[in-house]
Design a protein around this motif. Structure first.
Motif, PDB file in Angstrom:
ATOM      1  N   ILE A  36     114.687  34.045  16.390  1.00 14.97           N
ATOM      2  CA  ILE A  36     115.055  32.639  16.568  1.00 14.97           C
ATOM      3  C   ILE A  36     116.203  32.508  17.565  1.00 14.97           C
ATOM      4  CG2 ILE A  36     116.077  30.636  15.416  1.00 14.97           C
ATOM      5  CD1 ILE A  36     114.508  31.502  12.906  1.00 14.97           C
TER       6      ILE A  36
ATOM      7  N   ASP B 287     100.539  26.699  17.846  1.00 14.61           N
ATOM      8  CA  ASP B 287     100.841  26.203  16.504  1.00 14.61           C
ATOM      9  C   ASP B 287     100.981  24.687  16.503  1.00 14.61           C
ATOM     10  OD1 ASP B 287     101.386  27.119  13.735  1.00 14.61           O
ATOM     11  OD2 ASP B 287     103.275  26.076  14.063  1.00 14.61           O
ATOM     12  N   GLN B 288     101.667  24.130  17.509  1.00 17.90           N
ATOM     13  CA  GLN B 288     101.794  22.672  17.596  1.00 17.90           C
ATOM     14  C   GLN B 288     100.420  22.011  17.742  1.00 17.90           C
ATOM     15  OE1 GLN B 288     105.160  20.836  17.796  1.00 17.90           O
ATOM     16  NE2 GLN B 288     105.182  22.661  16.534  1.00 17.90           N
TER      17      GLN B 288
ATOM     18  N   ALA C 249     102.256  31.118  21.601  1.00 13.93           N
ATOM     19  CA  ALA C 249     102.087  31.001  20.150  1.00 13.93           C
ATOM     20  C   ALA C 249     102.643  29.687  19.638  1.00 13.93           C
ATOM     21  CB  ALA C 249     102.768  32.182  19.458  1.00 13.93           C
ATOM     22  N   GLY C 250     103.794  29.263  20.179  1.00 16.09           N
ATOM     23  CA  GLY C 250     104.380  27.997  19.737  1.00 16.09           C
ATOM     24  C   GLY C 250     103.526  26.802  20.115  1.00 16.09           C
TER      25      GLY C 250
ATOM     26  N   ARG D 134     105.471  34.274  23.245  1.00 12.49           N
ATOM     27  CA  ARG D 134     106.119  33.435  22.241  1.00 12.49           C
ATOM     28  C   ARG D 134     105.825  31.952  22.494  1.00 12.49           C
ATOM     29  NH1 ARG D 134     112.292  35.623  21.240  1.00 12.49           N
ATOM     30  NH2 ARG D 134     111.923  37.833  21.636  1.00 12.49           N
ATOM     31  N   VAL D 135     105.923  31.552  23.761  1.00 13.89           N
ATOM     32  CA  VAL D 135     105.667  30.152  24.096  1.00 13.89           C
ATOM     33  C   VAL D 135     104.211  29.801  23.820  1.00 13.89           C
ATOM     34  CG1 VAL D 135     105.620  28.470  25.974  1.00 13.89           C
ATOM     35  CG2 VAL D 135     107.541  30.064  25.777  1.00 13.89           C
TER      36      VAL D 135
ATOM     37  N   SER E 110     115.084  33.511  21.183  1.00 19.57           N
ATOM     38  CA  SER E 110     114.169  32.525  21.762  1.00 19.57           C
ATOM     39  C   SER E 110     114.926  31.251  22.118  1.00 19.57           C
ATOM     40  CB  SER E 110     113.041  32.200  20.786  1.00 19.57           C
ATOM     41  OG  SER E 110     112.232  33.326  20.568  1.00 19.57           O
ATOM     42  N   ARG E 111     115.795  30.823  21.217  1.00 17.12           N
ATOM     43  CA  ARG E 111     116.579  29.606  21.454  1.00 17.12           C
ATOM     44  C   ARG E 111     117.413  29.738  22.720  1.00 17.12           C
ATOM     45  NH1 ARG E 111     119.089  25.858  22.645  1.00 17.12           N
ATOM     46  NH2 ARG E 111     120.216  24.320  21.414  1.00 17.12           N
TER      47      ARG E 111
ATOM     48  N   SER F  27     106.705  19.576   9.547  1.00 20.96           N
ATOM     49  CA  SER F  27     105.312  19.991   9.664  1.00 20.96           C
ATOM     50  C   SER F  27     104.550  19.635   8.393  1.00 20.96           C
ATOM     51  CB  SER F  27     105.240  21.498   9.911  1.00 20.96           C
ATOM     52  OG  SER F  27     105.800  21.818  11.167  1.00 20.96           O
TER      53      SER F  27
END
Length: 375
Positions: free
Chosen positions: A13, A58-59, A54-55, A51-52, A16-17, A336
């Motif tokens: 986290i 998910d969205q 996957a994000g 990572r992006v 990535s942040r 979510s």
């Protein structure tokens, strides 16, 4: 992964942040990456792209109506290439989703289309319309009714200067393509231009009628989903109980205490005793936000979890409305459908202290003074 340590989760986290804060251009209307991303080595850029991707996947899956998810390799034994995730809808439908991400100056919509199509054929299609066995021949997670492959591609561009600069040599842009099973669900989009997404249909034989004579044999997907949620909501005793169920062990975790808070028009739970030190240490990285879980799904899940060995694990966990913010003022919370949320600390007030006993599932509340700021 199902038994990832809080330290690993917190490190992902925080890293990535930090990277996204530096590399994403917040002044544009698309998901735009600054050209500074080319300063990363190939391996680092590939990892961030994954990572992006996957994000974004998910969205997108949440917007398509899917609620719970877990890593596919933890639920499905595979002899050929396997998609990244298994998702479950509110109606109990199970689907596979493969996530692809790419950040390169050569990104195009056509490239995203091809990536999604090929990923579907290779990593999703072999499992659709089947009830694949679990890892090491374990029980099946259930009948895979549908599948998706999503490809996100971003083309980085120049950052705007302090004064009005000339147009950048490369304009940042982003592209999304979705390949899915049902050829009648979304018709192929013809002539999609820059910055638009493409939906690709993949023709495969129609499925045999699914023999739904019983519920899926394994509910590890739901358990894995909420393990991640309660880990981020800082509830070690809940995570330990989930691990005990997944591992079929007789470990008896201690009581977990939460603070019940109100943010906007909703109530949430955040763990306070015990807590994960590594999750506590994330606070400086979250820019005034806090992780939490919505009260309704949390209470229902905790009751089921306490009785998991004796009564099984039902589907009746409340599904929340997907809440997204808009406009200039940041929303007080982002939530979510499974109940996982991020709350703005300055808009959150404590109302009760709550204890959960994993032995009998009992939840006890203690009133707090009104308008107590989130600690």
């Amino acid at each position: 992964m199902a038994r990832a340590s809080p330290g690993v989760v917190a490190a992902l986290i925080a890293s990535s942040r930090a990277l996204l804060e530096i590399l994403v251009d917040d002044t544009t209307t698309v998901v735009a990456f600054l050209e500074d991303i080319t300063d990363l080595s190939d391996s680092e850029r590939t990892a961030l792209s994954g990572r992006v991707g996957a994000g974004i996947t998910d969205q997108t899956m949440e917007m398509l109506g899917f609620v719970w998810r877990d890593v596919a390799e933890q639920l499905i034994g595979s002899s050929v290439a396997l998609a990244d995730y298994v998702y479950e809808s509110a109606t109990g439908a199970l689907v596979l989703a493969e996530a692809k991400g790419s950040i390169t100056s050569a990104a195009t919509q056509g490239g995203a289309d091809s990536t999604a199509h090929n990923a579907y054929l290779r990593q999703v299609q072999p499992y659709v319309y089947l009830s694949p066995p679990g890892p090491k021949g374990g029980p099946s997670v259930g009948f895979i009714e549908h599948g998706y492959a999503l490809a996100f591609a971003a083309r980085p561009g120049h950052a705007p200067g302090p004064t009005a600069p000339p147009p950048p040599a490369i304009a940042a842009d982003a592209f999304l393509a979705v390949a899915e099973t049902d050829p009648t669900a979304i018709a192929p989009t013809a002539g999609a231009g820059p910055g638009t997404g493409t939906a690709l249909s993949v023709q495969i034989p129609p499925p045999p009628p699914p023999a739904k004579t019983h519920e899926p044999q394994s509910f590890d997907l739901r358990l894995g989903n909420y393990r991640a949620v309660f880990l981020l909501a800082n509830a070690p005793s809940v995570v330990a109980k989930i691990d005990a169920v997944l591992l079929k062990s007789d470990i008896s975790p201690g009581i977990q205490s939460f603070v019940q808070v109100v943010c906007g028009d909703r109530s949430f739970l955040i763990g306070i005793d015990p807590t994960f030190p590594s999750i506590d240490a994330l606070r400086p990285h979250l820019s005034g936000w806090a992780f939490a879980v919505a009260l309704g799904p949390a209470e229902k899940f905790l009751h089921q979890l306490a009785n998991a060995f004796n009564q099984g694990f039902s589907r009746a966990v409340p599904v929340q409305q997907l809440v997204r913010g808009g406009g200039e003022k940041p929303p007080p919370f982002i939530m979510s459908p499974d109940g996982f949320a991020m709350l703005r600390r300055d808009a959150t007030f404590e109302t009760h202290e709550v204890t959960w006993n994993p032995g009998n599932g009992q939840i006890t509340r203690f009133d707090l003074p009104p308008n107590t700021p989130l600690r």
